[in-house]
Design a protein around this motif. Structure first.
Motif, PDB file in Angstrom:
ATOM      1  N   GLY A   1      -8.409  -0.512   3.732  1.00 29.65           N
ATOM      2  CA  GLY A   1      -7.839  -0.880   5.028  1.00 29.65           C
ATOM      3  C   GLY A   1      -7.438  -2.348   5.082  1.00 29.65           C
TER       4      GLY A   1
ATOM      5  N   GLU B   1     -16.400   5.957   4.620  1.00 29.50           N
ATOM      6  CA  GLU B   1     -15.647   5.484   5.788  1.00 29.50           C
ATOM      7  C   GLU B   1     -15.710   6.499   6.921  1.00 29.50           C
ATOM      8  OE1 GLU B   1     -11.323   5.326   5.330  1.00 29.50           O
ATOM      9  OE2 GLU B   1     -11.587   6.173   3.344  1.00 29.50           O
TER      10      GLU B   1
ATOM     11  N   ARG C   1       0.838  -1.207   0.000  1.00 28.14           N
ATOM     12  CA  ARG C   1       0.000   0.000   0.000  1.00 28.14           C
ATOM     13  C   ARG C   1       0.868   1.250   0.000  1.00 28.14           C
ATOM     14  NH1 ARG C   1      -4.419   0.267   4.593  1.00 28.14           N
ATOM     15  NH2 ARG C   1      -2.603   0.808   5.855  1.00 28.14           N
TER      16      ARG C   1
ATOM     17  N   TYR D   1      -5.806  13.954   5.408  1.00 29.07           N
ATOM     18  CA  TYR D   1      -6.133  14.268   6.802  1.00 29.07           C
ATOM     19  C   TYR D   1      -6.218  15.769   7.020  1.00 29.07           C
ATOM     20  CZ  TYR D   1      -6.083   9.474   8.311  1.00 29.07           C
ATOM     21  OH  TYR D   1      -6.416   8.149   8.487  1.00 29.07           O
TER      22      TYR D   1
ATOM     23  N   GLY E   1     -13.506   8.842   9.615  1.00 27.85           N
ATOM     24  CA  GLY E   1     -12.200   9.382   9.998  1.00 27.85           C
ATOM     25  C   GLY E   1     -11.073   8.567   9.402  1.00 27.85           C
ATOM     26  N   GLY E   2     -10.273   7.935  10.212  1.00 30.13           N
ATOM     27  CA  GLY E   2      -9.189   7.093   9.722  1.00 30.13           C
ATOM     28  C   GLY E   2      -9.489   5.610   9.825  1.00 30.13           C
ATOM     29  N   MET E   3     -10.764   5.245   9.733  1.00 31.02           N
ATOM     30  CA  MET E   3     -11.134   3.829   9.860  1.00 31.02           C
ATOM     31  C   MET E   3     -12.217   3.460   8.851  1.00 31.02           C
ATOM     32  SD  MET E   3     -11.432   3.688  14.026  1.00 31.02           S
ATOM     33  CE  MET E   3     -11.198   1.945  14.335  1.00 31.02           C
ATOM     34  N   ASN E   4     -12.274   2.184   8.478  1.00 27.45           N
ATOM     35  CA  ASN E   4     -13.343   1.691   7.603  1.00 27.45           C
ATOM     36  C   ASN E   4     -14.552   1.297   8.449  1.00 27.45           C
ATOM     37  OD1 ASN E   4     -10.603   0.558   5.949  1.00 27.45           O
ATOM     38  ND2 ASN E   4     -12.137   1.619   4.753  1.00 27.45           N
TER      39      ASN E   4
ATOM     40  N   THR F   1      -7.182  -3.942   7.956  1.00 27.75           N
ATOM     41  CA  THR F   1      -8.091  -4.498   8.962  1.00 27.75           C
ATOM     42  C   THR F   1      -9.428  -4.842   8.295  1.00 27.75           C
ATOM     43  OG1 THR F   1      -7.075  -2.873  10.432  1.00 27.75           O
ATOM     44  CG2 THR F   1      -8.870  -4.180  11.341  1.00 27.75           C
TER      45      THR F   1
ATOM     46  N   ARG G   1     -14.447  13.990   1.629  1.00 25.75           N
ATOM     47  CA  ARG G   1     -13.074  13.544   1.854  1.00 25.75           C
ATOM     48  C   ARG G   1     -12.344  13.276   0.550  1.00 25.75           C
ATOM     49  NH1 ARG G   1     -10.758   8.636   1.723  1.00 25.75           N
ATOM     50  NH2 ARG G   1      -8.765   8.468   2.801  1.00 25.75           N
TER      51      ARG G   1
ATOM     52  N   CYS H   1     -13.170  -0.057  11.873  1.00 24.25           N
ATOM     53  CA  CYS H   1     -11.973  -0.875  12.052  1.00 24.25           C
ATOM     54  C   CYS H   1     -10.748  -0.221  11.419  1.00 24.25           C
ATOM     55  CB  CYS H   1     -12.202  -2.263  11.465  1.00 24.25           C
ATOM     56  SG  CYS H   1     -12.443  -2.259   9.676  1.00 24.25           S
TER      57      CYS H   1
ATOM     58  N   THR I   1      -5.997  -0.240  12.040  1.00 24.66           N
ATOM     59  CA  THR I   1      -4.861  -0.756  12.792  1.00 24.66           C
ATOM     60  C   THR I   1      -4.798  -0.210  14.223  1.00 24.66           C
ATOM     61  OG1 THR I   1      -3.608  -1.067  10.784  1.00 24.66           O
ATOM     62  CG2 THR I   1      -2.323  -0.851  12.807  1.00 24.66           C
TER      63      THR I   1
HETATM   64  C1  LIG Z   1      -5.182   3.845   7.584  1.00 24.24           C
HETATM   65  C2  LIG Z   1      -6.604   4.170   7.274  1.00 24.24           C
HETATM   66  C3  LIG Z   1      -7.648   3.225   7.421  1.00 24.24           C
HETATM   67  C4  LIG Z   1      -7.447   1.863   8.038  1.00 24.24           C
HETATM   68  O1  LIG Z   1      -6.511   1.064   7.397  1.00 24.24           O
HETATM   69  P1  LIG Z   1      -5.818  -0.143   8.197  1.00 24.24           P
HETATM   70  O2  LIG Z   1      -4.887  -0.723   7.192  1.00 24.24           O
HETATM   71  O3  LIG Z   1      -6.889  -1.078   8.590  1.00 24.24           O
HETATM   72  O4  LIG Z   1      -5.140   0.452   9.371  1.00 24.24           O
HETATM   73  C5  LIG Z   1      -8.920   3.593   7.025  1.00 24.24           C
HETATM   74  N1  LIG Z   1      -9.176   4.822   6.540  1.00 24.24           N
HETATM   75  C6  LIG Z   1      -8.220   5.765   6.403  1.00 24.24           C
HETATM   76  C7  LIG Z   1      -8.566   7.091   5.873  1.00 24.24           C
HETATM   77  C8  LIG Z   1      -6.906   5.468   6.766  1.00 24.24           C
HETATM   78  O5  LIG Z   1      -5.961   6.402   6.643  1.00 24.24           O
END
Ligand SMILES: *Cc1c(COP(=O)(O)O)cnc(C)c1O
Length: 359
Positions: free
Chosen positions: A261, A231, A94, A200, A233-236, A263, A185, A303, A305
């Motif tokens: 992601g 999604e 990635r 971000y 914020g920073g998670m799915n 995860t 986003r 979900c 990391t």
């Molecule tokens: C890193 C991230 C994720 C989650 O990815 P993982 O590989 O599961 O940690 C989801 N959405 C965004 C915007 C991210 O930056």
């Protein structure tokens, strides 16, 4: 790899006290990895050096045009005391994809792996012992050509740092989310699939709006039709339809604007292993509202990391407020969370060979 050890490395007692404090991103390990790239010479030999500030010319490209990418991954302590990484090659791949999108050099997977394994091995005393705790690893790359001209950089610096991550999961608290209809986003053709700092930077104003509404996180919807859930914020995101053995576990499909992601991908397999049906579909905010209102959607979770799995309780938007189930973490959410954490900590069979030993 060139190795320069830190003469001021923390002693064991100090280190253990800092690790025991928990938290996230407060303390960094004794070392970091540095690797230079130039268009002319390609990748230089990486160096392990003492953790510390870096010096850059104020006209360095990254400060002006944001050409930066990063990764987030974890090392987990195993029952026998050894350390394993969770699917690190997926992060490497990635990282290369993100580099391509941001016109940065692609770091070969094996070079990426060497840097991560060397740092974790050197600073192994910083990997916590308890379930739910881990060493969070942050690889990143910045454009380091000096000059204010707007162009793809001909120099880049890769850096790797690590920080102990405590178990900050509070099972009694589900996350509340603000569904943002004012900001977007990512759009088709944009950088939504890349893990870059710019995504971000552009999201923080919506995070501020979410806080003002009393919510913990933002949920993004698509940029074009402004109705498909993408999604958080920073998670799915995941949605559970139905209850018990007949439940279906659903996640928005990857359309090119979501971050793929690791995860998220892992849970698609874990849910099947646990006997549930899985679906990757387009899910609208109307589906969300109707689903939680008529009881078809029984659980929602996010979900990634950092937090692994976080239950989502209340969703708020300009259209109203909807609560999932009784607003508490659901049984399938917790089962998936515990199963994944079990694989990561070596207490549940790793049938997909996701774990990678640091030797
Ligand atoms: C890193 C991230 C994720 C989650 O990815 P993982 O590989 O599961 O940690 C989801 N959405 C965004 C915007 C991210 O930056």
């Amino acid at each position: 790899m060139k190795i320069t050890l830190n003469p001021l490395a923390k002693d064991e007692a100090t280190r253990n006290a800092l690790v025991a404090e928990g938290g996230f991103g407060k303390y960094y390990t004794d070392h970091m990895v540095w690797c230079e790239w130039s268009e002319k010479d390609g990748w230089a030999e990486p160096e392990l050096i003492p953790y510390g500030p870096i010096t850059l010319d104020p006209a360095t490209a990254v400060f002006h045009y944001g050409q930066e990418i990063f990764e987030g991954m974890k090392a987990y302590r195993q029952p026998d005391g050894s350390i394993e990484l969770f699917r690190p090659r997926e992060n490497a791949k990635r990282f290369a994809n993100s580099a391509k999108r941001l016109a940065l050099p692609e770091m070969p997977v094996e070079l990426f792996m060497e840097t991560v394994e060397t740092l974790v091995k050197q600073d192994n005393g910083w990997v916590p012992n308890k379930v739910g705790e881990s060493l969070y690893i942050r690889p990143f790359m910045i454009a380091t050509e000096v000059g204010l001209g707007v162009r793809p950089t001909n120099k880049a610096t890769y850096l790797l740092i690590a920080t102990p991550a405590g178990a900050y999961f509070d099972p009694s608290k589900a996350v509340s989310v603000w569904i943002s209809t004012e900001y977007v986003r990512a759009a088709q053709g944009g950088t939504g699939e890349a893990k870059c700092g710019g995504n971000y930077a552009a999201s923080l104003v919506a995070q501020k709006a979410a806080s003002k509404e009393g919510c913990d996180q933002v949920v993004w919807i698509d940029a074009k039709e402004r109705k498909w859930v993408e999604e958080m914020g920073g998670m799915n995101l995941y949605f559970v339809k139905g209850k018990g053995a007949g439940a279906t576990v659903i996640t928005p499909k990857l359309t090119g604007t979501l971050l793929p992601g690791i995860t998220r991908d892992s849970i698609l397999s874990v849910a099947v292993d646990l006997g549930y049906k899985v679906e990757e579909v387009m899910l609208s905010i109307d589906d969300w509202r109707e689903g939680v209102t008529n009881g078809e959607i029984t659980e929602i979770f996010a979900c990634g990391t950092a937090a692994v799995v976080s239950p989502v309780g209340q969703a708020k938007s300009a259209m109203g407020t909807w609560v999932t189930g009784d607003g508490q973490p659901g049984p399938i959410t917790m089962q998936i969370r515990n199963h994944l954490l079990g694989i990561q900590h070596g207490t549940v069979e790793d049938k997909h060979n996701w774990m990678s030993a640091v030797k």
